[in-house]
Scaffold this motif. Structure first.
Motif, PDB file in Angstrom:
ATOM      1  N   THR A  86       0.860  -1.177   0.000  1.00  0.00           N
ATOM      2  CA  THR A  86       0.000   0.000   0.000  1.00  0.00           C
ATOM      3  C   THR A  86       0.894   1.224   0.000  1.00  0.00           C
ATOM      4  OG1 THR A  86      -0.087   0.194   2.413  1.00  0.00           O
ATOM      5  CG2 THR A  86      -1.766  -1.210   1.361  1.00  0.00           C
ATOM      6  N   SER A 160     -11.031  -9.505  -3.969  1.00  0.00           N
ATOM      7  CA  SER A 160     -11.549  -8.369  -3.217  1.00  0.00           C
ATOM      8  C   SER A 160     -10.643  -8.172  -1.992  1.00  0.00           C
ATOM      9  CB  SER A 160     -12.993  -8.637  -2.803  1.00  0.00           C
ATOM     10  OG  SER A 160     -13.537  -7.537  -2.116  1.00  0.00           O
ATOM     11  N   LEU A 161     -11.129  -7.469  -0.990  1.00  0.00           N
ATOM     12  CA  LEU A 161     -10.359  -7.233   0.232  1.00  0.00           C
ATOM     13  C   LEU A 161      -9.957  -8.561   0.860  1.00  0.00           C
ATOM     14  CD1 LEU A 161      -9.372  -5.086   2.308  1.00  0.00           C
ATOM     15  CD2 LEU A 161     -11.589  -5.360   3.447  1.00  0.00           C
ATOM     16  N   GLU A 173      -7.416  -1.615   6.151  1.00  0.00           N
ATOM     17  CA  GLU A 173      -7.971  -2.933   5.842  1.00  0.00           C
ATOM     18  C   GLU A 173      -8.606  -3.555   7.074  1.00  0.00           C
ATOM     19  OE1 GLU A 173      -5.176  -5.528   4.054  1.00  0.00           O
ATOM     20  OE2 GLU A 173      -4.884  -4.284   2.268  1.00  0.00           O
ATOM     21  N   PRO A 193     -15.269  -9.595   1.122  1.00  0.00           N
ATOM     22  CA  PRO A 193     -13.897  -9.938   1.537  1.00  0.00           C
ATOM     23  C   PRO A 193     -13.643 -11.432   1.350  1.00  0.00           C
ATOM     24  CG  PRO A 193     -14.859  -8.423   3.114  1.00  0.00           C
ATOM     25  CD  PRO A 193     -15.971  -8.800   2.160  1.00  0.00           C
TER      26      PRO A 193
END
Length: 230
Positions: A86, A160-161, A173, A193
């Protein structure tokens, strides 16, 4: 380089082996007898120890050197890329792009040079080179630039997450996972998720099935680990 004829044995290269998906992927590859060697590109020691597992320096500017053992193994090569960070962890947009784009492309170029038959890459839901969102745009540019290499089999996974215990703390997150937990069963599968073990198993499944170049969306990966145990 033209891919070598198929071999009954395989070896795997895993980039990002110390990360959330990468750790689980290494464990699952070691359960597969078809893989006689797993080469883990990592900057950190791995908790997993196995005679078939070799940890090599994650030096993306020297991949032909650090991965010499792979090219001489005499097996079909599967390349798995679980790199991802990130901006907060990387420290800047430039550092984020280096990891999520430049290092991934360096691995793709090595795979092409080494005659790898398969490359399976973890991207992200919403990846789009034309996105106004920087994260999604970089992910989309990475997918586009990998596709341009013309690898024999390139599979892009767009989870996805991710849900799971990370070694590093990502507060955004963590909050998102906590907020969605009570309603998770009601969230559409494509954006719900997803457990890291499901993504890891989906990567293994894609490689072993020798699927043609394709994109695997998050909904298709949901429950992959449970299906493997069935």
């Amino acid at each position: 380089m033209t891919p070598a004829p198929p071999s009954p044995h395989r070896c795997a290269v895993v980039a990002g082996a110390s990360g959330l998906v990468g750790r689980e992927l290494v464990r699952r590859l070691l359960r597969e007898p078809r893989y006689r060697g797993i080469f883990a590109l990592s900057r950190k020691p791995l908790a997993t120890v196995d005679p078939r597992l070799e940890v090599v320096a994650a030096a993306f500017d020297r991949l032909p050197h650090v991965l010499q053992g792979v090219e001489s193994a005499g097996a079909s090569i599967d390349v798995f890329c679980c790199l991802g960070t990130t901006i907060g962890v990387a420290g800047s947009r430039e550092a984020f792009r280096q990891v999520d784009h430049d290092y991934v492309l360096a691995l793709g170029r090595w795979a092409q040079r080494a005659g790898a038959r398969r490359m399976v890459v973890v991207s992200a839901l919403g990846a789009d080179p034309d996105s106004r969102v920087f994260y999604n745009r970089v992910k989309g540019e990475t997918e586009r630039d990998l596709a341009a290499l013309g690898l024999p089999s390139l599979v892009i996974a767009r989870p996805s997450l991710l849900a799971g215990e990370r070694a590093e703390f990502r507060p955004g997150e963590r909050l998102a996972l906590l907020a969605t937990r009570p309603l998770r069963a009601l969230i559409p599968a494509r954006i719900r998720p997803i457990a890291a073990e499901d993504v890891a198993q989906a990567l293994v499944d894609a490689a072993l099935a020798d699927v043609p170049p394709s994109i695997v969306e998050s909904a298709a990966m949901q429950g992959a680990a449970q299906r493997d145990r069935a």
